[in-house]
Design a protein around this motif. Structure first.
Motif, PDB file in Angstrom:
ATOM      1  N   LEU A  70       0.850  -1.186   0.000  1.00 47.87           N
ATOM      2  CA  LEU A  70       0.000   0.000   0.000  1.00 47.87           C
ATOM      3  C   LEU A  70       0.886   1.236   0.000  1.00 47.87           C
ATOM      4  O   LEU A  70       1.835   1.332   0.782  1.00 47.87           O
ATOM      5  CB  LEU A  70      -0.899  -0.016   1.231  1.00 47.87           C
ATOM      6  CG  LEU A  70      -1.860   1.130   1.460  1.00 47.87           C
ATOM      7  CD1 LEU A  70      -2.843   1.247   0.304  1.00 47.87           C
ATOM      8  CD2 LEU A  70      -2.621   0.934   2.754  1.00 47.87           C
ATOM      9  N   THR A 126      -3.069  -9.214   2.570  1.00 50.78           N
ATOM     10  CA  THR A 126      -3.494  -7.906   3.052  1.00 50.78           C
ATOM     11  C   THR A 126      -2.303  -7.097   3.527  1.00 50.78           C
ATOM     12  O   THR A 126      -1.413  -7.637   4.182  1.00 50.78           O
ATOM     13  CB  THR A 126      -4.484  -8.069   4.225  1.00 50.78           C
ATOM     14  OG1 THR A 126      -5.605  -8.831   3.790  1.00 50.78           O
ATOM     15  CG2 THR A 126      -4.957  -6.720   4.746  1.00 50.78           C
ATOM     16  N   TYR A 139      -3.712   0.134  -9.475  1.00 46.49           N
ATOM     17  CA  TYR A 139      -4.702  -0.059  -8.418  1.00 46.49           C
ATOM     18  C   TYR A 139      -4.732   1.204  -7.562  1.00 46.49           C
ATOM     19  O   TYR A 139      -4.108   1.275  -6.516  1.00 46.49           O
ATOM     20  CB  TYR A 139      -4.353  -1.303  -7.599  1.00 46.49           C
ATOM     21  CG  TYR A 139      -4.216  -2.530  -8.461  1.00 46.49           C
ATOM     22  CD1 TYR A 139      -5.330  -3.122  -9.039  1.00 46.49           C
ATOM     23  CD2 TYR A 139      -2.972  -3.082  -8.729  1.00 46.49           C
ATOM     24  CE1 TYR A 139      -5.213  -4.238  -9.853  1.00 46.49           C
ATOM     25  CE2 TYR A 139      -2.840  -4.208  -9.531  1.00 46.49           C
ATOM     26  CZ  TYR A 139      -3.967  -4.772 -10.087  1.00 46.49           C
ATOM     27  OH  TYR A 139      -3.841  -5.877 -10.882  1.00 46.49           O
ATOM     28  N   VAL A 168      -7.788  -5.801  -6.465  1.00 49.65           N
ATOM     29  CA  VAL A 168      -7.314  -5.148  -5.245  1.00 49.65           C
ATOM     30  C   VAL A 168      -8.500  -4.387  -4.679  1.00 49.65           C
ATOM     31  O   VAL A 168      -9.176  -3.647  -5.396  1.00 49.65           O
ATOM     32  CB  VAL A 168      -6.132  -4.185  -5.520  1.00 49.65           C
ATOM     33  CG1 VAL A 168      -5.830  -3.334  -4.297  1.00 49.65           C
ATOM     34  CG2 VAL A 168      -4.899  -4.969  -5.951  1.00 49.65           C
ATOM     35  N   GLN A 169      -8.757  -4.581  -3.386  1.00 47.85           N
ATOM     36  CA  GLN A 169      -9.867  -3.912  -2.706  1.00 47.85           C
ATOM     37  C   GLN A 169      -9.307  -3.128  -1.530  1.00 47.85           C
ATOM     38  O   GLN A 169      -8.523  -3.659  -0.743  1.00 47.85           O
ATOM     39  CB  GLN A 169     -10.885  -4.938  -2.205  1.00 47.85           C
ATOM     40  CG  GLN A 169     -12.013  -4.358  -1.370  1.00 47.85           C
ATOM     41  CD  GLN A 169     -13.009  -3.571  -2.200  1.00 47.85           C
ATOM     42  OE1 GLN A 169     -13.625  -4.120  -3.088  1.00 47.85           O
ATOM     43  NE2 GLN A 169     -13.157  -2.292  -1.909  1.00 47.85           N
ATOM     44  N   TYR A 170      -9.717  -1.859  -1.407  1.00 53.21           N
ATOM     45  CA  TYR A 170      -9.324  -1.031  -0.273  1.00 53.21           C
ATOM     46  C   TYR A 170     -10.411  -1.093   0.789  1.00 53.21           C
ATOM     47  O   TYR A 170     -11.600  -1.168   0.470  1.00 53.21           O
ATOM     48  CB  TYR A 170      -9.119   0.428  -0.705  1.00 53.21           C
ATOM     49  CG  TYR A 170      -7.915   0.617  -1.584  1.00 53.21           C
ATOM     50  CD1 TYR A 170      -6.651   0.711  -1.030  1.00 53.21           C
ATOM     51  CD2 TYR A 170      -8.035   0.698  -2.964  1.00 53.21           C
ATOM     52  CE1 TYR A 170      -5.531   0.881  -1.829  1.00 53.21           C
ATOM     53  CE2 TYR A 170      -6.920   0.868  -3.773  1.00 53.21           C
ATOM     54  CZ  TYR A 170      -5.675   0.959  -3.190  1.00 53.21           C
ATOM     55  OH  TYR A 170      -4.574   1.122  -3.979  1.00 53.21           O
ATOM     56  N   ALA A 212      -5.345  -2.703   2.110  1.00 53.54           N
ATOM     57  CA  ALA A 212      -5.508  -3.083   0.713  1.00 53.54           C
ATOM     58  C   ALA A 212      -5.364  -4.601   0.659  1.00 53.54           C
ATOM     59  O   ALA A 212      -4.427  -5.157   1.231  1.00 53.54           O
ATOM     60  CB  ALA A 212      -4.458  -2.413  -0.162  1.00 53.54           C
ATOM     61  N   SER A 222      -1.662   0.970  -4.793  1.00 51.69           N
ATOM     62  CA  SER A 222      -1.033  -0.260  -4.339  1.00 51.69           C
ATOM     63  C   SER A 222      -0.274  -0.892  -5.485  1.00 51.69           C
ATOM     64  O   SER A 222      -0.671  -0.782  -6.640  1.00 51.69           O
ATOM     65  CB  SER A 222      -2.077  -1.252  -3.831  1.00 51.69           C
ATOM     66  OG  SER A 222      -2.631  -0.798  -2.627  1.00 51.69           O
TER      67      SER A 222
END
Length: 143
Positions: free
Chosen positions: A31, A106, A77, A59-61, A95, A48
């Protein structure tokens, strides 16, 4: 003739099998955009760097475990986080990279957000140290 070829095939497979049977590795993610312990105010650009030995699916925040927007499926991302939606104080920003085999990794940091309607004051030590309060000056108060 067939019997002579079989040992060669077995030997070739024995040397190649470890590479062919290597387990898919989980993705890596870093991140960026704000440092651990950093102050977040206004719109903060998050980004990221994610990679995987096979492929990154998304990729998910997250902020305190809650999604920030939708999962991003293509690089770069990046996401613009508006801190006005957060309460003032410490938060966990993370992230999560997911690879094509649904393995996840993570990277989480702690950030201090200044939410909407709050004020904070920034101070700086004139001599570079805060040992003597007489040498501290107020830089700014943000409303």
């Amino acid at each position: 003739m067939k019997l002579r070829i079989l040992p060669l095939v077995v030997a070739a497979l024995a040397t190649q099998a470890p590479a062919l049977l290597a387990a898919d590795q989980p993705p890596t993610i870093a991140l960026a955009g704000i440092a651990n312990g950093g102050l977040a105010h206004g719109t903060v650009p998050l980004r990221s760097i994610a990679s995987d030995d096979v492929g990154v699916a998304s990729v998910q925040y997250f902020l305190d475990g809650n999604p920030l927007g939708a999962a991003l499926t293509t690089a770069p991302y990046a996401l613009a986080w508006n801190t006005a939606s957060a309460t003032s104080g410490a938060h966990t920003l993370s992230a999560v990279a997911t690879d094509t085999a649904s393995q996840t990794t993570t990277h989480a940091i702690t950030v201090v957000a200044r939410g909407a309607g709050s004020a904070f004051t920034t101070y700086e030590a004139e001599d570079g140290a805060v040992a003597n309060p007489a040498h501290v000056k107020r830089l700014a108060t943000l409303a």
